[in-house]
Design a protein around this motif. Structure first.
Motif, PDB file in Angstrom:
ATOM      1  N   ASN A 129      -9.015  30.843   5.627  1.00 44.14           N
ATOM      2  CA  ASN A 129      -8.737  32.084   4.880  1.00 44.14           C
ATOM      3  C   ASN A 129      -7.296  32.161   4.398  1.00 44.14           C
ATOM      4  O   ASN A 129      -6.661  33.214   4.450  1.00 44.14           O
ATOM      5  N   THR A 130      -6.794  31.027   3.938  1.00 40.03           N
ATOM      6  CA  THR A 130      -5.461  30.982   3.348  1.00 40.03           C
ATOM      7  C   THR A 130      -5.563  30.447   1.923  1.00 40.03           C
ATOM      8  O   THR A 130      -6.538  29.794   1.546  1.00 40.03           O
ATOM      9  N   VAL A 131      -4.555  30.743   1.133  1.00 44.42           N
ATOM     10  CA  VAL A 131      -4.423  30.233  -0.229  1.00 44.42           C
ATOM     11  C   VAL A 131      -3.062  29.565  -0.329  1.00 44.42           C
ATOM     12  O   VAL A 131      -2.036  30.215  -0.081  1.00 44.42           O
ATOM     13  N   ASN A 132      -3.060  28.283  -0.641  1.00 44.05           N
ATOM     14  CA  ASN A 132      -1.793  27.553  -0.763  1.00 44.05           C
ATOM     15  C   ASN A 132      -0.976  27.630   0.521  1.00 44.05           C
ATOM     16  O   ASN A 132       0.249  27.668   0.503  1.00 44.05           O
ATOM     17  N   GLY A 133      -1.671  27.692   1.658  1.00 40.26           N
ATOM     18  CA  GLY A 133      -0.987  27.735   2.943  1.00 40.26           C
ATOM     19  C   GLY A 133      -0.533  29.111   3.378  1.00 40.26           C
ATOM     20  O   GLY A 133       0.051  29.253   4.444  1.00 40.26           O
ATOM     21  N   TYR A 134      -0.785  30.149   2.553  1.00 40.74           N
ATOM     22  CA  TYR A 134      -0.364  31.504   2.884  1.00 40.74           C
ATOM     23  C   TYR A 134      -1.586  32.389   3.149  1.00 40.74           C
ATOM     24  O   TYR A 134      -2.698  32.100   2.707  1.00 40.74           O
TER      25      TYR A 134
END
Length: 645
Positions: free
Chosen positions: A571-576
């Motif tokens: 549940n992350t996007v680009n590690g965030y």
């Protein structure tokens, strides 16, 4: 010392990388051409094999992996297999390696013994006959491409300086002095130290750091003491003066006194000026000194939303009015503290911030409040906590509760600038660009509806339900204004309309509902724009609606390559962190450190009851009004992605 190497083989599933970290190719150093011997007994691998660290840029505080194995092959090349961790930072570096963005590695090592050859007309040849590697780093900039990828440039290391501290201990960077024989085996090194008389000297020392020969006297003992004392006094006076001025300018004289007494610098004072308003201790002080009306814990537990609503809905019902006598008394005190009249019942911040244990009354029976039906605590959260739990922005933002008036908030408008200075010049303090923005209360109103039959229930669950519905009604309006508020028509100014916020125009090939949907490159650009403003931090997040999440889950980062979707399995996007709320418009994405968003709430929730709109259906409309506003402390720390066309 450091050497550059190359990435050989990547195992994505095992998160391992096989790489070459050293070779016998000569490297130009400040003392000559250096060659690392790769003979059988020349390389001490004990520290690498004992869980050697994988770092970023030789930063000992930035470990992203561990060395699994290391060896020296017969072709004179040192090779290792390293494994990367699963933290956000480690994921970022490993993904860059997989994507071919980071291709270079470097080894940090300690010189043990050397052999030096004097060469006429060219740099001396220094062969490191025994050395110990102790860490392997991922580095961005190569200088010598002769070993696969390249090597790192270096400056002559100062003894005891940052290079020695960073790359490995007592002998890092040690090189033998040449002698007249042209070649020798030695462990003697040159350092800067103090001799027995206290003089600062450059001297040759043995393996125990005992001076063998003084090469140069850099400073006589006591010669600079008077100048040092005078400069220290001038710097201390300047420090006190600037801290006092900052404290006076931003209304924080107590903080300035604290920083002066604690021997802190001006940069520390600036950080505290930016952060102290949203610290918990400050919030509690504002609450107790400004918006609280002095209720005890027992009194806050007695306050019942239901009793107040019943009394407002039935103004001619004497028993309802008597049952809510305590609530009306508290409302009058809260309205007086706020300096305004309540439209219905004013619920003070004392009650909103506290998680009540029951609704026992002063004068009302236990059955009236549900005390005989449920023995469990009334709520597990305060009303303010319930409000935050129903919004995304209020969860991510920095809350400032119980405000009074129109307080000024110090904001960061830009960064400090560096400069060069000459010998013996005093470094002037460069003032960080600070500004001020003013909180101005805007009234948000929302409503919920409840039947008269429900209102007559005595269960404490009904009280919890009423509070929850009121929090939900307010939360949706507050959340939407925080993202898209226009700053006009009595609205706060939201992120999308604030000057200084980074904007990325989504012009990707994907589309949804007639708007362009972002590509992986555009998602990365949002992070890059924030990083370019030196505002990126690990706690950043991406916020989008459910349709955008579906787009991210069904869109590969790189077409026809690894098949990995933009929305990752954790549940992350680009590690965030990835957050979803349908308050966000289709095609929009917000990204950044939402802690820069300050949400101010003025004390008191105003509750009114409308028994007329749906009187024929027996419904009550409960209207809530809350004063709130948003301020962005550092707009460059946020990015708004949208289809600008």
């Amino acid at each position: 010392m450091r050497r550059m190497g190359e990435v050989r083989e990547i195992n994505v599933e095992a998160r391992t990388v096989e790489l070459a970290f050293s070779s016998t190719t000569p490297v130009r150093r400040w003392f000559g051409d250096e060659v690392l011997s790769h003979d059988a007994d020349a390389v001490v691998l004990d520290r690498l094999l004992d869980g050697g660290a994988v770092l970023v840029g030789h930063n000992w505080d930035d470990q992203v992996g561990v060395v699994q194995s290391a060896r020296v092959d017969s072709d004179g090349v040192g090779r290792a297999v390293v494994r990367f961790g699963k933290s956000a930072r480690a994921n970022e570096i490993f993904q860059d390696i997989v994507d071919g963005i980071r291709q270079h590695v470097s080894v940090g090592y300690r010189v043990i013994t050397i052999s030096e050859e004097i060469r006429e007309g060219q740099p001396n040849l220094v062969t490191v006959t025994r050395w110990e590697p102790f860490e392997i780093s991922v580095v961005p900039v190569p200088a010598d491409p002769t070993v696969g990828i390249g090597r790192g440039l270096e400056n002559p290391p100062e003894a005891g300086g940052a290079e020695a501290r960073q790359t490995g201990g007592e002998n890092a960077g040690a090189v033998a002095e040449p002698n007249d024989t042209g070649q020798r085996e030695t462990q003697m090194k040159t350092i800067i130290t103090r001799d027995a008389e206290g003089n600062l000297v450059r001297a040759k020392v043995d393996e125990n750091d005992q001076i063998i020969e003084v090469i140069e006297v850099l400073e006589r003992a006591g010669a600079a003491e008077t100048a040092i004392v005078q400069r220290a006094q001038e710097q201390e006076a300047a420090r006190v003066r600037e801290l006092t001025e900052l404290g006076r300018e931003y209304g924080a004289p107590d903080l300035a006194t604290e920083m002066i007494a604690g021997r802190h610098g001006v940069s520390d004072m600036r950080e505290r000026l930016l952060d102290h308003l949203h610290q918990r201790s400050t919030q509690d002080r504002q609450l107790s000194e400004r918006s609280g009306i002095g209720l005890t814990d027992s009194e806050t537990e007695q306050f019942s939303f239901l009793r107040a609503i019943r009394a407002l809905a039935n103004p001619t019902d004497r028993s309802a009015q008597e049952a809510a006598a305590f609530e009306f008394e508290v409302s009058d005190a809260a309205a007086e503290a706020q300096g305004r009249d309540a439209q219905g019942v004013m619920v003070p911040m004392d009650v909103l911030m506290r998680a009540p244990l029951n609704t026992g009354s002063g004068g009302a029976t236990a059955a009236d409040t549900g005390g005989n039906t449920i023995a469990n605590p009334l709520l597990t959260q305060s009303f303010i906590q319930m409000l935050r739990a129903r919004t995304i922005l209020l969860q991510l933002a920095t809350p400032l509760m119980g405000l009074v008036g129109n307080p000024d908030i110090p904001t960061q408008e830009g960064g400090a600038a560096g400069y060069w200075i000459g010998e013996d010049d005093e470094a002037a303090e460069d003032l960080l660009s600070l500004g001020q923005r003013q909180f101005s209360p805007k009234t948000v109103a929302a409503y919920s509806e409840i039947t008269r039959r429900t209102l007559k229930q005595s269960s404490m669950d009904i009280e919890a339900l009423v509070r929850s519905d009121l929090a939900l009604a307010l939360a949706s309006k507050l959340d939407l204004a925080g993202f898209y508020g226009t700053g006009t028509d009595d609205q706060p100014l939201g992120i999308a309309n604030t000057n200084g916020v980074n904007v990325v125009d989504f012009a990707g090939a994907g589309s949804g509902g007639g708007v362009a949907m972002p590509t992986w490159a555009e998602v990365i650009q949002m992070e890059s724009d924030i990083a370019a403003a030196n505002a990126d931090v690990n706690r950043m997040a991406y916020v989008q609606n459910a349709k955008m999440r579906g787009h991210f889950k069904s869109t590969q980062k790189f077409d026809g390559t690894n098949g990995a979707p933009i929305w990752e399995s954790d549940n992350t996007v680009n590690g965030y962190r990835g957050e979803v709320t349908n308050q966000i418009a289709n095609g929009d994405v917000f990204h950044g450190d939402f802690g820069n968003v300050l949400v101010g709430m003025w004390g008191g929730l105003d509750i009114t009851v409308d028994p007329y709109t749906h009187s024929r259906r027996g419904r009550l409309r409960i209207v809530t009004m809350q004063d709130a506003d948003y301020v962005l402390r550092h707009p460059a720390g946020l990015c708004y992605g949208t289809d600008a066309s």
